[in-house]
Design a protein around this motif. Structure first.
Motif, PDB file in Angstrom:
ATOM      1  N   ALA A   1      41.279 -62.837 -32.939  1.00  0.00           N
ATOM      2  CA  ALA A   1      41.726 -61.771 -32.035  1.00  0.00           C
ATOM      3  C   ALA A   1      40.565 -60.867 -31.625  1.00  0.00           C
ATOM      4  CB  ALA A   1      42.822 -60.950 -32.699  1.00  0.00           C
ATOM      5  N   ALA A   2      39.608 -60.670 -32.542  1.00  0.00           N
ATOM      6  CA  ALA A   2      38.473 -59.797 -32.243  1.00  0.00           C
ATOM      7  C   ALA A   2      37.541 -60.396 -31.193  1.00  0.00           C
ATOM      8  CB  ALA A   2      37.687 -59.516 -33.527  1.00  0.00           C
ATOM      9  N   LEU A   3      37.685 -61.689 -30.912  1.00  0.00           N
ATOM     10  CA  LEU A   3      36.823 -62.337 -29.924  1.00  0.00           C
ATOM     11  C   LEU A   3      37.293 -62.104 -28.495  1.00  0.00           C
ATOM     12  CD1 LEU A   3      36.136 -65.724 -31.753  1.00  0.00           C
ATOM     13  CD2 LEU A   3      34.604 -63.754 -31.533  1.00  0.00           C
ATOM     14  N   GLY A   4      38.484 -61.553 -28.330  1.00  0.00           N
ATOM     15  CA  GLY A   4      38.934 -61.195 -26.995  1.00  0.00           C
ATOM     16  C   GLY A   4      40.245 -61.841 -26.581  1.00  0.00           C
ATOM     17  N   GLU A   5      40.808 -61.305 -25.545  1.00  0.00           N
ATOM     18  CA  GLU A   5      42.095 -61.782 -25.050  1.00  0.00           C
ATOM     19  C   GLU A   5      41.985 -63.219 -24.538  1.00  0.00           C
ATOM     20  OE1 GLU A   5      45.505 -60.459 -21.762  1.00  0.00           O
ATOM     21  OE2 GLU A   5      43.736 -59.205 -22.160  1.00  0.00           O
ATOM     22  N   GLY A   6      42.968 -64.014 -24.872  1.00  0.00           N
ATOM     23  CA  GLY A   6      43.014 -65.393 -24.406  1.00  0.00           C
ATOM     24  C   GLY A   6      42.340 -66.394 -25.322  1.00  0.00           C
ATOM     25  N   VAL A   7      41.587 -65.920 -26.319  1.00  0.00           N
ATOM     26  CA  VAL A   7      40.932 -66.835 -27.260  1.00  0.00           C
ATOM     27  C   VAL A   7      41.945 -67.260 -28.313  1.00  0.00           C
ATOM     28  CG1 VAL A   7      39.065 -67.134 -28.920  1.00  0.00           C
ATOM     29  CG2 VAL A   7      38.715 -65.714 -26.889  1.00  0.00           C
ATOM     30  N   GLU A   8      42.110 -68.539 -28.482  1.00  0.00           N
ATOM     31  CA  GLU A   8      43.068 -69.066 -29.447  1.00  0.00           C
ATOM     32  C   GLU A   8      42.391 -70.066 -30.376  1.00  0.00           C
ATOM     33  OE1 GLU A   8      46.331 -70.760 -27.386  1.00  0.00           O
ATOM     34  OE2 GLU A   8      46.928 -68.876 -26.397  1.00  0.00           O
ATOM     35  N   LEU A   9      42.958 -70.152 -31.557  1.00  0.00           N
ATOM     36  CA  LEU A   9      42.439 -71.061 -32.571  1.00  0.00           C
ATOM     37  C   LEU A   9      43.083 -72.434 -32.421  1.00  0.00           C
ATOM     38  CD1 LEU A   9      40.722 -71.360 -35.230  1.00  0.00           C
ATOM     39  CD2 LEU A   9      42.846 -70.810 -36.453  1.00  0.00           C
ATOM     40  N   ILE A  10      42.257 -73.467 -32.311  1.00  0.00           N
ATOM     41  CA  ILE A  10      42.767 -74.837 -32.268  1.00  0.00           C
ATOM     42  C   ILE A  10      42.869 -75.412 -33.675  1.00  0.00           C
ATOM     43  CG2 ILE A  10      42.304 -77.186 -31.466  1.00  0.00           C
ATOM     44  CD1 ILE A  10      40.930 -75.980 -29.035  1.00  0.00           C
ATOM     45  N   SER A  11      41.813 -75.248 -34.459  1.00  0.00           N
ATOM     46  CA  SER A  11      41.802 -75.750 -35.836  1.00  0.00           C
ATOM     47  C   SER A  11      40.695 -75.051 -36.616  1.00  0.00           C
ATOM     48  CB  SER A  11      41.579 -77.267 -35.859  1.00  0.00           C
ATOM     49  OG  SER A  11      40.313 -77.600 -35.310  1.00  0.00           O
ATOM     50  N   TYR A  12      40.736 -75.195 -37.931  1.00  0.00           N
ATOM     51  CA  TYR A  12      39.657 -74.663 -38.755  1.00  0.00           C
ATOM     52  C   TYR A  12      39.473 -75.549 -39.981  1.00  0.00           C
ATOM     53  CZ  TYR A  12      43.231 -72.580 -41.820  1.00  0.00           C
ATOM     54  OH  TYR A  12      44.291 -72.383 -42.683  1.00  0.00           O
ATOM     55  N   GLU A  13      38.261 -75.488 -40.537  1.00  0.00           N
ATOM     56  CA  GLU A  13      37.976 -76.248 -41.746  1.00  0.00           C
ATOM     57  C   GLU A  13      37.084 -75.433 -42.667  1.00  0.00           C
ATOM     58  OE1 GLU A  13      35.460 -79.684 -41.355  1.00  0.00           O
ATOM     59  OE2 GLU A  13      34.605 -78.968 -39.463  1.00  0.00           O
ATOM     60  N   ARG A  14      37.274 -75.602 -43.956  1.00  0.00           N
ATOM     61  CA  ARG A  14      36.487 -74.888 -44.956  1.00  0.00           C
ATOM     62  C   ARG A  14      35.101 -75.513 -45.058  1.00  0.00           C
ATOM     63  NH1 ARG A  14      37.809 -72.054 -49.874  1.00  0.00           N
ATOM     64  NH2 ARG A  14      35.836 -71.251 -50.670  1.00  0.00           N
ATOM     65  N   ILE A  15      34.086 -74.681 -45.145  1.00  0.00           N
ATOM     66  CA  ILE A  15      32.719 -75.131 -45.384  1.00  0.00           C
ATOM     67  C   ILE A  15      32.433 -74.891 -46.857  1.00  0.00           C
ATOM     68  CG2 ILE A  15      30.292 -74.839 -44.785  1.00  0.00           C
ATOM     69  CD1 ILE A  15      31.217 -73.659 -42.104  1.00  0.00           C
ATOM     70  N   ASN A  16      32.241 -75.955 -47.591  1.00  0.00           N
ATOM     71  CA  ASN A  16      32.089 -75.839 -49.040  1.00  0.00           C
ATOM     72  C   ASN A  16      30.637 -75.625 -49.426  1.00  0.00           C
ATOM     73  OD1 ASN A  16      34.865 -76.228 -49.762  1.00  0.00           O
ATOM     74  ND2 ASN A  16      34.612 -78.389 -49.238  1.00  0.00           N
ATOM     75  N   LYS A  17      30.177 -74.397 -49.344  1.00  0.00           N
ATOM     76  CA  LYS A  17      28.839 -74.036 -49.786  1.00  0.00           C
ATOM     77  C   LYS A  17      28.786 -72.536 -50.027  1.00  0.00           C
ATOM     78  CE  LYS A  17      25.415 -73.283 -47.249  1.00  0.00           C
ATOM     79  NZ  LYS A  17      24.191 -73.353 -46.412  1.00  0.00           N
ATOM     80  N   GLY A  18      27.858 -72.134 -50.883  1.00  0.00           N
ATOM     81  CA  GLY A  18      27.639 -70.715 -51.112  1.00  0.00           C
ATOM     82  C   GLY A  18      28.687 -70.077 -52.001  1.00  0.00           C
ATOM     83  N   LEU A  19      28.484 -68.786 -52.292  1.00  0.00           N
ATOM     84  CA  LEU A  19      29.372 -68.037 -53.173  1.00  0.00           C
ATOM     85  C   LEU A  19      30.433 -67.259 -52.414  1.00  0.00           C
ATOM     86  CD1 LEU A  19      26.705 -66.695 -55.708  1.00  0.00           C
ATOM     87  CD2 LEU A  19      28.211 -68.674 -55.951  1.00  0.00           C
ATOM     88  N   ASN A  20      30.250 -67.108 -51.103  1.00  0.00           N
ATOM     89  CA  ASN A  20      31.277 -66.487 -50.282  1.00  0.00           C
ATOM     90  C   ASN A  20      32.149 -67.577 -49.659  1.00  0.00           C
ATOM     91  OD1 ASN A  20      30.741 -63.489 -50.331  1.00  0.00           O
ATOM     92  ND2 ASN A  20      28.713 -64.217 -49.756  1.00  0.00           N
TER      93      ASN A  20
ATOM     94  N   GLU B   1      31.278 -69.676 -27.066  1.00  0.00           N
ATOM     95  CA  GLU B   1      30.974 -70.491 -28.239  1.00  0.00           C
ATOM     96  C   GLU B   1      32.276 -71.154 -28.674  1.00  0.00           C
ATOM     97  OE1 GLU B   1      27.974 -70.785 -29.382  1.00  0.00           O
ATOM     98  OE2 GLU B   1      26.950 -69.123 -28.366  1.00  0.00           O
ATOM     99  N   ARG B   2      32.434 -72.440 -28.384  1.00  0.00           N
ATOM    100  CA  ARG B   2      33.685 -73.125 -28.726  1.00  0.00           C
ATOM    101  C   ARG B   2      33.848 -73.316 -30.234  1.00  0.00           C
ATOM    102  NH1 ARG B   2      36.055 -75.759 -24.341  1.00  0.00           N
ATOM    103  NH2 ARG B   2      37.741 -76.218 -25.791  1.00  0.00           N
ATOM    104  N   ILE B   3      32.731 -73.458 -30.924  1.00  0.00           N
ATOM    105  CA  ILE B   3      32.742 -73.568 -32.376  1.00  0.00           C
ATOM    106  C   ILE B   3      32.016 -72.355 -32.954  1.00  0.00           C
ATOM    107  CG2 ILE B   3      32.131 -74.943 -34.392  1.00  0.00           C
ATOM    108  CD1 ILE B   3      34.129 -76.338 -32.635  1.00  0.00           C
ATOM    109  N   VAL B   4      32.667 -71.628 -33.860  1.00  0.00           N
ATOM    110  CA  VAL B   4      32.045 -70.472 -34.495  1.00  0.00           C
ATOM    111  C   VAL B   4      32.234 -70.583 -36.008  1.00  0.00           C
ATOM    112  CG1 VAL B   4      32.464 -69.002 -32.479  1.00  0.00           C
ATOM    113  CG2 VAL B   4      34.118 -69.027 -34.371  1.00  0.00           C
ATOM    114  N   VAL B   5      31.496 -69.764 -36.735  1.00  0.00           N
ATOM    115  CA  VAL B   5      31.599 -69.740 -38.189  1.00  0.00           C
ATOM    116  C   VAL B   5      32.116 -68.376 -38.628  1.00  0.00           C
ATOM    117  CG1 VAL B   5      30.298 -69.803 -40.355  1.00  0.00           C
ATOM    118  CG2 VAL B   5      29.787 -71.456 -38.547  1.00  0.00           C
TER     119      VAL B   5
END
Length: 336
Positions: free
Chosen positions: A14-33, A45-49
């Motif tokens: 939602a913070a990316l702006g009006e009309g932006v919707e999530l298609i899918s997401y996947e977990r990145i298994n690295k780091g402590l966060n 940016e169609r793909i963001v982290v």
């Protein structure tokens, strides 16, 4: 945190702006966060982290990385993610950043880059670190504090020696593995013996403090490898360039590789790249400081052993613990 994941992802999109919707997401298994790769319907940016700060003092770390990524992208050639949106609350909710996804491959502990691209990677890594130490400097030692869009050292340490002592104190209090119990006092003794050659007031620079292959992204080119991103600046603080250079050499090279000829080649490239941007003192005192700083860095890795290796099986943990112990013994034995 898991129950809040969908809410946090929804807030970030939602913070990316009006009309932006999530298609899918996947977990990145690295780091402590906690990291997710988000696939969006429409956006520059169609793909963001999405990085969710679930480890330690998340709010301060998120604030630090948000400022540093923006500053470094505007004032240096160091490749870092762009910040697209931030959620840094003052409440107990974990903070987050939405960042550009940097193209390329990630290094990991299992699949290290091929020897064919390593020299060019090390040359670039040295060059970027030298640029960091040359361009981002401070008036005093301490932690970073923020005011609006600017940041500076809070000056909580009177000298570099005092800051270095705080590193040793941190390592002393945090070690839980009994194999490492006798090292804090040995490092303290070594520092006391070398106190006369410690520079009391070298110019403070920004230290990355976790400058390793696992925090870099690269692409393979015809003439070698190209670093496309340097990540995880949350531990960055003002300090001595020699310390950051010494610890980076260990994390990038000696901690990972055993072949003496390969290590020598990689060190030559790494330091050669660094010297393109910032000169390194050439003296016996500097060599001794480098060894002391390596010992302090290994001590801090011993302190963080459970966080780094706690999820691995006992065999891998023992191998890692023995490697740290061997490296510490070799480092201390080279000093008076």
């Amino acid at each position: 945190m898991e129950n809040n994941t969908d809410i946090l992802i929804s807030d970030a999109v939602a913070a990316l702006g009006e009309g932006v919707e999530l298609i899918s997401y996947e977990r990145i298994n690295k780091g402590l966060n906690t990291l997710y790769r988000l696939n969006l319907n429409q956006y520059s940016e169609r793909i963001v982290v999405l990085k969710i700060y679930t480890f330690n003092n998340g709010t301060r770390y998120a604030q630090k990385e948000s400022h540093l990524y923006q500053y470094l992208s505007e004032n240096t050639s160091i490749p870092v993610p762009g910040i697209l949106a931030a959620g840094i609350p003052q409440t107990s909710s974990p903070p987050w950043l939405v960042m550009t996804a940097i193209p390329g491959n990630e290094f990991n502990k299992i699949e290290l880059p091929s020897e064919g691209i390593l020299p060019s990677i090390m040359r670039q890594a040295g060059k970027y670190l030298g640029e960091l130490h040359q361009k981002v400097t401070f008036e005093s030692y301490g932690r970073l504090e923020f005011s609006g869009d600017s940041f500076q050292s809070d000056g909580c340490y009177q000298s570099w020696e005092e800051e270095l002592e705080s590193f040793i104190e941190m390592g002393t209090k945090g070690i839980t593995n009994k194999k490492f119990n006798h090292y804090p006092e040995r490092v303290r003794t070594t520092m006391a013996e070398l106190s006369p050659i410690l520079e009391s007031n070298p110019n403070p620079v920004l230290m990355h403090q976790d400058y390793r292959l696992g925090n870099m992204i690269f692409e393979q080119k015809q003439d070698g490898g190209q670093i496309t991103g340097i990540l995880d600046w949350e531990r960055s603080i003002p300090g001595h360039s020699e310390y950051d250079l010494s610890s980076s050499e260990y994390l990038l090279i000696d901690r990972l590789y055993s072949d003496s000829h390969l290590c020598e080649v990689l060190r030559e490239e790494f330091f050669g790249g660094y010297c393109e941007k910032k000169q390194i003192p050439d003296s016996s005192a500097s060599d001794k400081r480098f060894s002391l700083y390596r010992a302090v860095n290994i001590l801090l890795l011993m302190r963080a052993f459970e966080d780094i290796w706690g999820t691995y099986d006992k065999s891998r943990q023992n191998e890692a613990a023995n490697r740290l112990s061997r490296d510490m013994e070799a480092t201390l034995s080279s000093l008076p």
